[in-house]
Design a protein around this motif. Structure first.
Motif, PDB file in Angstrom:
ATOM      1  N   HIS A 404       0.869  -1.354  -0.044  1.00  0.00           N
ATOM      2  CA  HIS A 404       0.127   0.008  -0.030  1.00  0.00           C
ATOM      3  C   HIS A 404       0.744   1.372   0.003  1.00  0.00           C
ATOM      4  O   HIS A 404       0.466   2.313   0.233  1.00  0.00           O
ATOM      5  N   TYR A 438       0.738   6.339   1.912  1.00  0.00           N
ATOM      6  CA  TYR A 438      -0.034   4.898   2.398  1.00  0.00           C
ATOM      7  C   TYR A 438      -1.484   5.006   2.089  1.00  0.00           C
ATOM      8  O   TYR A 438      -2.095   5.941   2.605  1.00  0.00           O
ATOM      9  N   ASP A 439      -2.080   3.918   1.397  1.00  0.00           N
ATOM     10  CA  ASP A 439      -3.307   3.970   1.004  1.00  0.00           C
ATOM     11  C   ASP A 439      -3.963   2.508   1.038  1.00  0.00           C
ATOM     12  O   ASP A 439      -3.292   1.642   0.499  1.00  0.00           O
ATOM     13  N   THR A 440      -4.917   2.594   1.854  1.00  0.00           N
ATOM     14  CA  THR A 440      -5.514   1.083   2.033  1.00  0.00           C
ATOM     15  C   THR A 440      -7.266   1.131   1.850  1.00  0.00           C
ATOM     16  O   THR A 440      -7.924   0.401   1.978  1.00  0.00           O
ATOM     17  N   ARG A 452      -5.679   6.835   4.249  1.00  0.00           N
ATOM     18  CA  ARG A 452      -4.792   7.400   3.165  1.00  0.00           C
ATOM     19  C   ARG A 452      -4.145   8.303   4.056  1.00  0.00           C
ATOM     20  O   ARG A 452      -4.730   9.545   4.723  1.00  0.00           O
TER      21      ARG A 452
END
Length: 627
Positions: A404, A438-440, A452
């Motif tokens: 991510h 960082y992105d989930t 995010r």
């Protein structure tokens, strides 16, 4: 000469006497047997005759009501109601009492299946049907009894276990001994067993037998799963079909096919994910083919259908502050040279500013997870804060790592002509811009879970014109959480912290200072108006800023939604927020209309501790969620 008549054979009636006597005795015996049965079990002849007559001649259906009784957990009762044929067909009354009883019997069978699937293996179901009232009353009283637990889970391979590490027990297929022996985890364990074998070179594994034995005395279930792992297989050749403009060599580099390795079904899922991420294909089909005779290698056929390479986008917005009406027009080409290179051209405009920008991206630069990105933007603005004519450019490397994370870094260039409070400045700046993300999130346009986080750092220095040097830092964090599994209620929050170091406010270019307020910032306050103001109440911007947003998003129907929100923020002249000025807060309501390309947004916000310069409300219309 007289002809003789032929004589007919005569069957003497006396020979029928024994047969007739036997038939009479049989009929008399049946009558006696019927009388004995009626004495033992009660008379059903009359009722049966009535049912046959009703079935044949009934013209009046039998309406009824259904009750499911018993001390049942709410979730179990919901499952029983969902499986009930009596409930599902209530609006279609049966034509006879016999038909009604058949429905009851069918429900008893269904309910037993549901109860066992929920680990109630010793349940009791009692039924009553009262047709003396109208409508008829049907009651099913359920005594579920205790729930049974999983005592043992054994996996038996026939003719023998495959070499290597094969699943042997409960923990290998995601089960825990002692859990309730419900159907859902047991069925999922069977799928997991076959999936694990397929990941380890046995894609043709199959279940031979499954046995679940309930011990009513111990209230436990023992499971025995017999499986044939099948022969060990290898990865065979990859055949690619359907390519038109995309080069096959590029697809082969993307998929990184490893012919000859032990077969692993996860490789097929990985390839599908990688190709879907390119956004070059509308259809991706990956099929295993039959291996050749006496071959242990499985060929795979990859069939692709390319998406249209070009697309046009249109957007519109409206705000009651100085931005007013706005619009956007974009054009994109997703496969310029056959290797996934993309070019996007975009023009945006509002009542205070207009811009055009171009973005180029070349994927797979030296590495599958690496790309070259380049942006150029030309902007003109005439607002209460400043007048601007500028061009900015960036070129760098985009690198994805882990699952991510992504970092983008490269040189930046800014050429700007600015005017604020009658002061004109010309800047020529060079810098190094870096962003870590960082992105989930589960969806970029309308997320319902995940976070995010982004950190952007960019030092700049003047190489001509007005002299300055500074470091701009922006950190944002947004989180989304479903309050119910269906996603009908979603709690969303966002925070932003910005800081500029190394220069006073007056020496930082006005278009690069920090501002807050507006539809994408703190709703309820006019565009950029939070923080320091000049004597004419025009925003000056600052060197630090704080923004906080909270929303409760409610999905009313498939296409309509409601949002309640609270926003807050402030801009400071200092490098770090001092909070000597209270945050400006606002609250509001919003409506969402969900489309295939994202939600349409309408928000109304009211300042909670507004200043004299603030309006009573602000109104926003745009595409996409606020954050």
């Amino acid at each position: 000469m007289v002809a003789e008549r032929p004589t007919r054979a005569r069957f003497p009636l006396a020979r029928l006497a024994p047969l007739l006597c036997a038939l009479l005795l049989l009929m008399q015996g049946c009558a006696q047997l019927t009388q004995i049965r009626e004495r033992l079990f009660g008379s059903e002849r009359a009722e049966g005759a009535e049912l046959e007559d009703v079935d044949a001649t009934a013209s009046e259906p039998i309406p009824y009501e259904v009750r499911i009784e018993g001390a049942l957990p709410a979730s179990l009762k919901a499952l029983l109601e969902a499986s009930s044929g009596l409930i599902a067909n209530k609006d279609r009354p049966p034509a006879s009492l016999a038909a009604l009883r058949r429905r009851v019997a069918d429900d008893v069978q269904r309910f037993n299946q549901v109860l066992q699937s929920e680990a109630y293996y010793d349940a009791r179901i009692d039924t009553t049907t009262d047709i003396a009232v109208q409508p008829a009353q049907v009651a099913l009283r359920i005594t579920p009894g205790p729930r049974f637990r999983l005592e043992a889970y054994e996996i038996v391979y026939e003719p023998g276990p495959p070499p290597g590490k094969a699943p042997l027990g409960a923990s290998d297929v995601g089960l825990k001994i002692g859990i309730h022996a419900t159907a859902s985890p047991l069925v999922e364990a069977e799928r997991t067993l076959l999936a694990r074998l397929s990941e380890r070179g046995h894609p043709n594994a199959r279940l031979i037998e499954r046995r679940y034995v309930a011990d009513r005395a111990a209230r436990t279930v023992r499971a025995t799963i017999r499986v044939d792992a099948g022969p060990a297989m290898k990865i065979g050749p990859l055949h690619i079909d359907g390519l038109e403009r995309v080069r096959q060599s590029y697809v082969e580099r993307l998929v990184q096919w490893h012919e000859g390795r032990t077969f692993d079904s996860r490789e097929l899922d990985r390839i599908r994910s990688v190709l879907a991420g390119t956004q070059l294909f509308s259809t991706i089909s990956i099929e295993r083919e039959e291996p050749a005779a006496d071959s242990q290698a499985i060929p795979v056929r990859l069939t692709l259908k390319e998406r249209k390479r070009r697309s046009v986008g249109v957007g519109a917005s409206y705000a009651t502050d100085e931005e007013g009406f706005g619009g956007q027009l974009s054009w994109e080409h997703r496969n310029l040279f056959g290797r996934g290179e993309s070019l996007r051209l975009r023009a945006t405009g509002s009542m205070i500013g207009q811009s055009v920008d171009a973005r180029f991206r070349k994927p797979y630069f030296l590495n599958r997870k690496q790309a070259i990105v380049a942006d150029t933007r030309l902007r003109r603005e005439s607002s209460e804060a400043f007048d601007e004519l500028s061009i900015s450019s960036f070129a760098g490397i985009e690198r994805r790592f882990y699952d991510h994370w992504m970092i983008t870094s490269g040189p930046a260039f800014v050429l700007a002509q600015l005017e604020q409070d009658g002061n004109k400045d010309n800047y020529v700046l060079v810098g190094l811009s870096s962003t870590l993300i960082y992105d989930t999130r589960d969806d970029e346009l309308d997320p319902t879970k995940g976070i995010r986080a982004a950190l952007a750092v960019a030092p700049y220095v003047s190489v001509a014109g007005t002299q300055t040097q500074f470091v701009a830092t922006n950190a944002t964090l947004a989180g989304y959480q479903r309050l119910v599994e269906s996603g009908r209620f979603v709690l969303a929050g966002r925070g932003r912290l910005g800081s500029i170091q190394g220069a006073s406010r007056s020496t930082v270019p006005a278009n690069m200072r920090l501002y807050a307020g507006g539809g994408g910032s703190v709703r309820g306050y006019a565009f950029r108006t939070l923080g320091p103001l000049d004597d004419d109440n025009n925003p000056l911007g600052g060197r630090s800023a704080v923004e906080l947003n909270t929303e409760l998003r409610t999905r009313l129907t498939e296409s309509l939604g409601l949002v309640t929100f609270v926003d807050g923020g402030q801009v400071y002249d200092e490098v770090v927020p001092t909070f000597d000025n209270d945050l400006q807060w606002a609250a509001g309501l919003g409506a969402r209309y969900f489309t295939g390309f994202g939600p349409l947004r309408l928000d109304i916000a009211f300042p909670l501790n507004g200043r004299d310069v603030d309006d009573l409300l602000q109104f926003y219309i745009s595409i996409g969620q606020a954050f």
